[in-house]
Motif scaffolding. Structure first.
Motif: not given
Length: 370
Positions: A244-251
């Motif tokens: 979740y953290s990695k995907l959120k940072e990417f977006l």
């Protein structure tokens, strides 16, 4: 959960997490009930049904609805609701606390590995403090209507045999053959009645179930399977928070803004929530069997929990095959993935709203201009 985001106050984590958990339970609990029923279903090995297979997801749901009604799909919800607020508060608060401890002292950033470790520790913390006792109660409530086929047959036999027993007036004129039939019917009804009496007691609600379990089995019964629950929650939350953290940072980087649209938050929550169940499905299946049964056959009371786990796992594979370890994986993914989508979406929304209101902030709120 970006690397440099401002830490929310415990009060915000409590309210936002509790609200998110409540919405998750209301939306997804029926799927959890179906998952539990599929996991504890015992294949009937008899001469009449040598190839009988466990029912699937849709058939299990239809059976529950047809035999017990729609409300049965929400059985055990009370235990979940009672524990959901402290569970979510502990999950998010402990994750933020562990994350702060693991952050780089110079930059304040948290590496991907440390994010995973913070998620692992948050999962263990919530499992020990809230999740395991809550799930023991919930599983007992969900499983209590799964009476053994022998008990069900005993009820039918008792009804038929009782009907065959003549009343007092008729018995006076009964022939010898009728007397023999009556005696047989009486004995059959008595034996069947004993079988029905031996059936598991029904729990009225979550509070009554918890009280009965502690009274009859001791406080330790609420922590049966805690090692498996901790392992499951640790892997779940480690993968969940990291993805979740990695995907959120990417977006956030892609859109060049901190606040994402709700549908994107739901989407990344759905993806992150689907990863855990595939990695620890055998743990969840064995845990469910361990928590459901009051006693474990062939294993002494002084035997370690890990040996009981090994016995259950070995017996499960021997009797039902290796695929039985993944029994209920479909409804579990359908339960966990949407649940995480709901949880993160509601959590982010409520947390953001409370932060904008400044209710738990020590800083004075700016005055409105006339």
């Amino acid at each position: 959960m970006s690397q440099n985001k401002q830490k929310s106050s415990p009060g915000i984590n409590l309210i936002a997490g509790g609200t998110a958990g409540l919405f998750e339970a209301l939306c997804c609990h029926p799927l959890d009930t179906i998952k539990v029923r599929m996991q504890i279903y015992k294949r009937v090995n008899s001469k009449e049904h040598p190839t009988l297979k466990p029912p699937g997801f849709i058939k299990t749901g239809r059976t529950i609805y047809h035999n017990e009604g729609f409300i049965a799909l929400y059985k055990g919800l009370g235990a979940v609701v009672i524990g959901i607020i402290p569970k979510m508060a502990i999950r998010f608060s402990s994750y933020e606390w562990y994350r702060t401890l693991l952050a780089d002292k110079q930059t304040g950033k948290v590496s991907t590995g440390n994010t995973f470790i913070a998620g692992l520790m948050a999962g263990v913390t919530e499992a020990v403090m809230v999740v395991n006792p809550m799930e023991v109660v919930k599983i007992r409530l969900q499983a209590q209507h799964l009476a053994d086929p022998v008990v069900q047959n005993a009820k039918n036999v008792m009804a038929t045999a009782s009907a065959a027993i003549p009343n007092g007036a008729t018995a006076n004129f009964a022939s010898a053959a009728t007397a023999t039939t009556t005696a047989t019917a009486t004995a059959t009804a008595t034996a069947a009645g004993s079988a029905v009496a031996a059936a598991p007691k029904h729990y009225k609600n979550a509070v009554h179930a918890a009280y009965t379990i502690v009274k009859e089995e001791g406080f330790g019964a609420l922590y049966r399977g805690v090692s498996l629950t901790a392992a499951r929650q640790a892997t779940n939350q480690g993968a969940n928070f990291t993805v979740y953290s990695k995907l959120k940072e990417f977006l956030q980087s892609y859109h060049n803004k901190d606040v994402l649209p709700s549908w994107e938050t739901s989407l990344i929550g759905l993806v992150s929530g689907a990863i855990g169940p595939f990695s620890n499905a055998p743990l969840d299946t064995i845990k469910t069997r361990l928590q459901k049964d009051k006693t474990i056959k062939s294993v002494g009371e002084k035997t370690s929990s890990w040996k009981r786990i090994a016995v259950i796992g070995t017996q499960l594979i021997k009797e039902e095959g290796f695929n039985a370890l993944y029994k209920g994986i479909t409804p579990r993914v359908m339960r966990v993935a949407p649940g995480q989508a709901v949880t993160f979406t509601v959590y982010e929304y409520v947390r953001g709203h409370l932060e904008r209101l400044g209710i738990f902030s020590s800083k004075p709120r700016p005055k409105k201009l006339n």
